[in-house]
Motif scaffolding. Structure first.
Motif, PDB file in Angstrom:
ATOM      1  N   ARG A   1      38.581  43.688  32.900  1.00 44.41           N
ATOM      2  CA  ARG A   1      37.199  43.282  33.116  1.00 44.41           C
ATOM      3  C   ARG A   1      36.710  42.340  32.021  1.00 44.41           C
ATOM      4  O   ARG A   1      35.864  41.482  32.277  1.00 44.41           O
ATOM      5  CB  ARG A   1      36.314  44.522  33.228  1.00 44.41           C
TER       6      ARG A   1
ATOM      7  N   ARG B   1      37.111  35.969  40.549  1.00 39.61           N
ATOM      8  CA  ARG B   1      36.873  36.089  41.990  1.00 39.61           C
ATOM      9  C   ARG B   1      38.180  36.135  42.783  1.00 39.61           C
ATOM     10  O   ARG B   1      38.411  37.080  43.537  1.00 39.61           O
ATOM     11  CB  ARG B   1      35.949  34.981  42.484  1.00 39.61           C
TER      12      ARG B   1
ATOM     13  N   ASN C   1      40.213  39.373  42.002  1.00 41.48           N
ATOM     14  CA  ASN C   1      39.654  40.560  42.652  1.00 41.48           C
ATOM     15  C   ASN C   1      39.881  40.538  44.156  1.00 41.48           C
ATOM     16  O   ASN C   1      40.140  41.581  44.760  1.00 41.48           O
ATOM     17  CB  ASN C   1      38.169  40.691  42.326  1.00 41.48           C
ATOM     18  N   GLU C   2      39.799  39.368  44.765  1.00 40.67           N
ATOM     19  CA  GLU C   2      40.103  39.264  46.202  1.00 40.67           C
ATOM     20  C   GLU C   2      41.537  39.695  46.472  1.00 40.67           C
ATOM     21  O   GLU C   2      41.807  40.416  47.434  1.00 40.67           O
ATOM     22  CB  GLU C   2      39.860  37.840  46.694  1.00 40.67           C
TER      23      GLU C   2
ATOM     24  N   ASN D   1      41.789  43.481  46.174  1.00 38.19           N
ATOM     25  CA  ASN D   1      41.226  44.122  47.361  1.00 38.19           C
ATOM     26  C   ASN D   1      42.148  44.001  48.564  1.00 38.19           C
ATOM     27  O   ASN D   1      42.337  44.964  49.312  1.00 38.19           O
ATOM     28  CB  ASN D   1      39.844  43.546  47.685  1.00 38.19           C
TER      29      ASN D   1
ATOM     30  N   ASN E   1      33.185  50.793  46.135  1.00 43.29           N
ATOM     31  CA  ASN E   1      32.764  49.390  46.243  1.00 43.29           C
ATOM     32  C   ASN E   1      33.891  48.376  46.308  1.00 43.29           C
ATOM     33  O   ASN E   1      33.631  47.203  46.542  1.00 43.29           O
ATOM     34  CB  ASN E   1      31.879  49.026  45.043  1.00 43.29           C
TER      35      ASN E   1
ATOM     36  N   TYR F   1      37.157  46.247  44.458  1.00 43.80           N
ATOM     37  CA  TYR F   1      37.302  45.528  43.196  1.00 43.80           C
ATOM     38  C   TYR F   1      36.367  44.339  43.194  1.00 43.80           C
ATOM     39  O   TYR F   1      36.368  43.536  44.109  1.00 43.80           O
ATOM     40  CB  TYR F   1      38.756  45.087  42.993  1.00 43.80           C
ATOM     41  N   ALA F   2      35.554  44.258  42.168  1.00 45.47           N
ATOM     42  CA  ALA F   2      34.598  43.168  42.009  1.00 45.47           C
ATOM     43  C   ALA F   2      34.503  42.858  40.523  1.00 45.47           C
ATOM     44  O   ALA F   2      34.926  43.661  39.696  1.00 45.47           O
ATOM     45  CB  ALA F   2      33.235  43.554  42.565  1.00 45.47           C
ATOM     46  N   ALA F   3      33.944  41.731  40.190  1.00 45.47           N
ATOM     47  CA  ALA F   3      33.863  41.312  38.788  1.00 45.47           C
ATOM     48  C   ALA F   3      33.243  42.403  37.914  1.00 45.47           C
ATOM     49  O   ALA F   3      33.653  42.589  36.786  1.00 45.47           O
ATOM     50  CB  ALA F   3      33.082  40.018  38.673  1.00 45.47           C
ATOM     51  N   SER F   4      32.278  43.147  38.438  1.00 46.92           N
ATOM     52  CA  SER F   4      31.633  44.163  37.626  1.00 46.92           C
ATOM     53  C   SER F   4      32.381  45.498  37.631  1.00 46.92           C
ATOM     54  O   SER F   4      32.142  46.332  36.781  1.00 46.92           O
ATOM     55  CB  SER F   4      30.204  44.391  38.094  1.00 46.92           C
TER      56      SER F   4
ATOM     57  N   SER G   1      36.101  45.806  38.253  1.00 43.37           N
ATOM     58  CA  SER G   1      37.470  45.440  38.593  1.00 43.37           C
ATOM     59  C   SER G   1      38.501  46.315  37.907  1.00 43.37           C
ATOM     60  O   SER G   1      38.172  47.185  37.127  1.00 43.37           O
ATOM     61  CB  SER G   1      37.706  43.978  38.272  1.00 43.37           C
TER      62      SER G   1
END
Length: 188
Positions: free
Chosen positions: A14, A25, A28-29, A32, A180, A182-185, A187
């Motif tokens: 992170r 981005r 994380n894509e 996911n 949620n 995996y996202a930038a906040s 991950s």
């Protein structure tokens, strides 16, 4: 101590993702797509927990503390492994772990990818197929293993920080990832 200035309060992958949101981005894509669901590929028989176990195993083989711990926590959450004993057994000796023969065969493939892609043998692939692995399962296993070699090297190559002896940190983060993705906040 990180090798470049990373946020002090953001551990593991992170931190570099906060440093470089434009690369966060797509990373994380990818996480996911590989770990979250097989809905896009119904011919895959791998559960989210099994996918996370593959990521955990490869990260353990690469000695990446943050990745093996966070993905182990996510796998445990998916698999109802409250005390992480299943994850520990997979990391320690997956052949003896209480997992399916199919997953054992796929972990053999993942371990070979971790050593180098050319270490995967036709015999390993055939063993996975004979235990019920689909071509999509084999594809995804190889890609998860390859991607986690990259993720692990990204984390450790920048000397990121990782909480040690803080299982609640990883459990709480795992619950966020399960909810949620995996996202930038939230991950890897």
């Amino acid at each position: 101590m990180p090798h470049i200035p990373l946020p002090d309060d953001i551990p593991g992958i992170r931190g570099p993702m906060a440093y470089s949101p434009e690369t966060a981005r797509p990373l994380n894509e990818l996480a996911n797509l590989l770990l979250r669901t097989n809905a896009r590929h119904p011919e895959s028989t791998l559960s989210e927990g099994e996918r996370e176990l593959i990521a955990t195993y490869v990260s353990a083989q690469n000695d990446c503390f943050f990745c093996q711990t966070i993905h182990g926590a996510v796998a445990s959450h998916h698999l109802g492994d409250a005390d992480w004993s299943l994850v520990r057994s997979v990391k320690g000796d997956y052949v003896q772990a209480p997992i399916s023969e199919k997953l054992k065969a796929l972990l053999t493939v993942a371990g070979s990818v971790q050593q180098g892609g050319k270490h995967v043998t036709s015999e390993q692939i055939e063993a996975a197929r004979s235990e019920g692995a689909t071509d999509r399962d084999i594809h995804d296993t190889v890609l998860i293993a390859a991607a986690f070699c990259m993720f692990n090297r990204y984390v450790d190559g920048l000397g990121t920080l990782a909480p040690v002896d803080e299982p609640d940190f990883y459990r709480n983060r795992a619950a966020l990832v399960v909810q949620n993705g995996y996202a930038a906040s939230d991950s890897n």
